[in-house]
Design a protein around this motif. Sequence first.
Motif, PDB file in Angstrom:
ATOM      1  N   PRO A 136      50.196  36.269  73.246  1.00  0.00           N
ATOM      2  CA  PRO A 136      48.736  36.165  73.398  1.00  0.00           C
ATOM      3  C   PRO A 136      48.396  35.015  74.339  1.00  0.00           C
ATOM      4  CG  PRO A 136      49.341  36.329  71.087  1.00  0.00           C
ATOM      5  CD  PRO A 136      50.609  36.148  71.853  1.00  0.00           C
ATOM      6  N   ALA A 155      43.441  37.100  74.732  1.00  0.00           N
ATOM      7  CA  ALA A 155      43.928  38.409  75.172  1.00  0.00           C
ATOM      8  C   ALA A 155      45.297  38.653  74.560  1.00  0.00           C
ATOM      9  CB  ALA A 155      44.010  38.448  76.696  1.00  0.00           C
ATOM     10  N   GLU A 156      45.475  39.839  74.018  1.00  0.00           N
ATOM     11  CA  GLU A 156      46.722  40.181  73.333  1.00  0.00           C
ATOM     12  C   GLU A 156      47.276  41.482  73.909  1.00  0.00           C
ATOM     13  OE1 GLU A 156      46.848  41.650  69.047  1.00  0.00           O
ATOM     14  OE2 GLU A 156      46.979  39.461  68.878  1.00  0.00           O
ATOM     15  N   GLY A 157      48.560  41.485  74.214  1.00  0.00           N
ATOM     16  CA  GLY A 157      49.216  42.678  74.730  1.00  0.00           C
ATOM     17  C   GLY A 157      50.186  42.333  75.846  1.00  0.00           C
ATOM     18  N   GLY A 186      40.890  42.824  81.102  1.00  0.00           N
ATOM     19  CA  GLY A 186      41.802  43.409  80.125  1.00  0.00           C
ATOM     20  C   GLY A 186      42.412  44.708  80.616  1.00  0.00           C
ATOM     21  N   GLU A 205      45.754  44.847  75.211  1.00  0.00           N
ATOM     22  CA  GLU A 205      45.446  45.778  74.132  1.00  0.00           C
ATOM     23  C   GLU A 205      44.177  45.378  73.393  1.00  0.00           C
ATOM     24  OE1 GLU A 205      48.843  46.041  71.603  1.00  0.00           O
ATOM     25  OE2 GLU A 205      50.146  46.671  73.236  1.00  0.00           O
ATOM     26  N   ARG A 206      43.964  44.073  73.244  1.00  0.00           N
ATOM     27  CA  ARG A 206      42.801  43.561  72.514  1.00  0.00           C
ATOM     28  C   ARG A 206      42.352  42.247  73.127  1.00  0.00           C
ATOM     29  NH1 ARG A 206      45.994  44.113  67.320  1.00  0.00           N
ATOM     30  NH2 ARG A 206      45.760  46.307  66.922  1.00  0.00           N
ATOM     31  N   ILE A 207      41.046  42.007  73.039  1.00  0.00           N
ATOM     32  CA  ILE A 207      40.503  40.697  73.361  1.00  0.00           C
ATOM     33  C   ILE A 207      39.769  40.229  72.112  1.00  0.00           C
ATOM     34  CG2 ILE A 207      38.931  39.359  74.809  1.00  0.00           C
ATOM     35  CD1 ILE A 207      39.433  41.334  77.059  1.00  0.00           C
ATOM     36  N   HIS A 208      40.253  39.146  71.531  1.00  0.00           N
ATOM     37  CA  HIS A 208      39.644  38.604  70.318  1.00  0.00           C
ATOM     38  C   HIS A 208      38.533  37.633  70.717  1.00  0.00           C
ATOM     39  CE1 HIS A 208      42.787  40.150  67.641  1.00  0.00           C
ATOM     40  NE2 HIS A 208      43.595  39.928  68.662  1.00  0.00           N
ATOM     41  N   LEU A 255      36.270  42.686  79.992  1.00  0.00           N
ATOM     42  CA  LEU A 255      36.890  43.974  79.672  1.00  0.00           C
ATOM     43  C   LEU A 255      37.657  44.536  80.872  1.00  0.00           C
ATOM     44  CD1 LEU A 255      34.006  45.559  77.573  1.00  0.00           C
ATOM     45  CD2 LEU A 255      36.124  44.522  76.728  1.00  0.00           C
TER      46      LEU A 255
END
Length: 92
Positions: free
Chosen positions: A44, A38-40, A20, A26-29, A17
Amino acid sequence: MLELVRPIDLDTLQRMLRYGLRTAVERIHLRAGCRPLAEGLGAPREVAFRQLTGEDVDAVAGHFLAAARVSERVRSSSMDAAREIFLFLELP
């Protein structure tokens, strides 16, 4: 049988986190069978971590649920699981 891989612990989750936050993710799937994604801010990308297991995903959910603060109104409601609960994890 000896387990060589343990589920994600709270320290590891917090490091992900923090990563991130530092990199404007923005998001971690976190999905079993995949590496964390990790996305953002761009395409990705995979987080440098091993492929997750079902136990990892269960452990992450447990860490969030253990830190959840549910209001008395929701806790004492007669509705059975019909309310959305937003989970937050405060980083030390």
